[in-house]
Design an enzyme around this catalytic site. Structure first.
Site, PDB file in Angstrom:
ATOM      1  N   GLY A   3     -10.648  -2.916   2.161  1.00  0.00           N
ATOM      2  CA  GLY A   3      -9.815  -2.993   3.352  1.00  0.00           C
ATOM      3  C   GLY A   3      -9.834  -1.686   4.133  1.00  0.00           C
ATOM      4  O   GLY A   3     -10.779  -0.899   4.054  1.00  0.00           O
ATOM      5  N   THR A  33       0.873  -1.175   0.000  1.00  0.00           N
ATOM      6  CA  THR A  33       0.000   0.000   0.000  1.00  0.00           C
ATOM      7  C   THR A  33       0.913   1.228   0.000  1.00  0.00           C
ATOM      8  O   THR A  33       2.012   1.145   0.527  1.00  0.00           O
ATOM      9  CB  THR A  33      -0.830   0.013   1.308  1.00  0.00           C
ATOM     10  OG1 THR A  33      -1.675  -1.110   1.305  1.00  0.00           O
ATOM     11  CG2 THR A  33      -1.650   1.270   1.448  1.00  0.00           C
ATOM     12  N   GLY A  75      -0.415  -2.392   5.944  1.00  0.00           N
ATOM     13  CA  GLY A  75      -0.312  -3.667   6.658  1.00  0.00           C
ATOM     14  C   GLY A  75      -1.564  -4.485   6.487  1.00  0.00           C
ATOM     15  O   GLY A  75      -2.254  -4.361   5.476  1.00  0.00           O
ATOM     16  N   GLY A  87      -5.054  -5.133   6.494  1.00  0.00           N
ATOM     17  CA  GLY A  87      -6.199  -4.230   6.514  1.00  0.00           C
ATOM     18  C   GLY A  87      -7.252  -4.554   7.556  1.00  0.00           C
ATOM     19  O   GLY A  87      -7.744  -3.670   8.262  1.00  0.00           O
TER      20      GLY A  87
END
EC number: 3.4.19.5
Length: 319
Positions: free
Chosen positions: A199, A169, A221, A223
């Protein structure tokens, strides 16, 4: 004009960054931080700066956002993004969007051109059309690597969880010379996720939060874990209680790990312009610029420092 020294911090995702991708990830977060800082130096707002930094990473196939996003169970790219302005707590987000290059741009338009905060799937698509955002074929967003990984995860004995560790992300937080803060986060989500899975990224308080009274944060990280503890807002709460960005980040990450077994990473800037980049995963690519100095790293404890001029020069030579 304002008296704050502008600061930008970016992340390219927490997890495990494979050796052969390290250089590209480092170069990508550095480029994004320099671009965002350039906006701030020219008097641009924190919102402009985080949008620019995230757009730069969406366009970089090294990251799981925009071009390079992972594929859902059907082999398609579905992306989530959020942006938030700490001045008035305005926010815009999109989820499950397909066939556009820069979801962060669409999130910004949701914030500024609608009375809403989150548009999803088909509605987001119609809004993008109405705003004149060019549609691109879904294939254009798919890299060889994402397709390979999708295929691997389809094999009967595969364990998608194993691959999830390389999440990527992307996000940015900034404070501008006026003392306004902002955050932005964008992602392709989880590899082989169910169609329609959303997420933490598109959720205010989870994927990001910005409030001039305390600061701004963007998360990365797992979600579902991040959503359970509303990680971004939790960090700002800790800062409101008087913790430094670093202690607030570590405290919140630690809580997420002990309470729900989730790992992740965060970038933070407080209203005084102090920053942190912290993670409970093996790695997280991050970069920050403050006082014309660039700091960046991937591993815990790793921190390179260069002057912005030096960084821009090596940027021109291809890093």
């Amino acid at each position: 004009v304002g008296r704050m020294k502008p600061v930008i911090v970016v992340h390219g995702g927490a997890g495990r960054i494979f050796r052969e991708r390290e250089e590209g990830c480092r170069a990508g977060v550095v480029r994004a931080a320099l671009r965002g800082y350039d906006v701030l130096k020219q008097g641009g707002s924190a919102v402009d700066a985080v949008e620019e930094a995230v757009r730069s990473m969406e366009d970089d196939p090294h990251f799981n956002a925009g071009c390079g996003s992972v594929l859902n169970e059907k082999g398609e790219v579905e992306m989530d993004a959020i942006i938030m302005d700490g001045k008035n707590l305005d926010s815009g987000a999109v989820s499950a969007v397909k066939c556009i290059a820069n979801p962060i741009k669409l999130a910004r338009l949701v914030m500024e051109k609608t009375k809403h905060m989150l548009l999803t799937d088909h509605g987001a698509h119609l809004f993008a059309q109405a705003m004149g955002i060019p549609e691109i074929p879904g294939e254009k967003l798919i890299t060889e690597r994402s397709r390979e990984r999708w295929k691997k995860n389809l094999e009967p004995d595969s364990n998608p969880e194993e691959f999830q560790k390389d999440l990527g992300t992307v996000g940015a937080v900034a404070i501008d010379s006026e003392g306004n803060v902002a955050c932005a986060t964008s992602t392709g989500g989880l590899s082989n996720k169910l169609i329609g899975r959303v997420g933490d990224t598109a959720c205010i308080g989870s994927g990001g939060y910005a409030d001039n009274h305390s600061g701004a944060t963007s998360t990365t990280g797992h979600g579902e874990s991040i959503m359970k503890v509303v990680l971004a807002r939790l960090i700002l709460y800790h800062m409101e209680q008087g913790m430094s960005p670093e202690v607030a980040a570590d405290t919140a990450l630690d809580y997420m790990k002990t309470r729900v077994g989730g790992l992740g990473g965060v970038i933070v800037v407080n209203k005084a312009g102090e920053w942190a980049a912290r993670f409970s995963t093996k790695q997280m690519s991050w970069a920050t610029v403050k006082d014309d100095n660039l700091h960046y790293g991937i591993y815990a404890g790793e921190k390179h420092i260069k002057s912005v001029d030096e960084a821009l020069a090596s940027e021109r030579e291809g890093f």
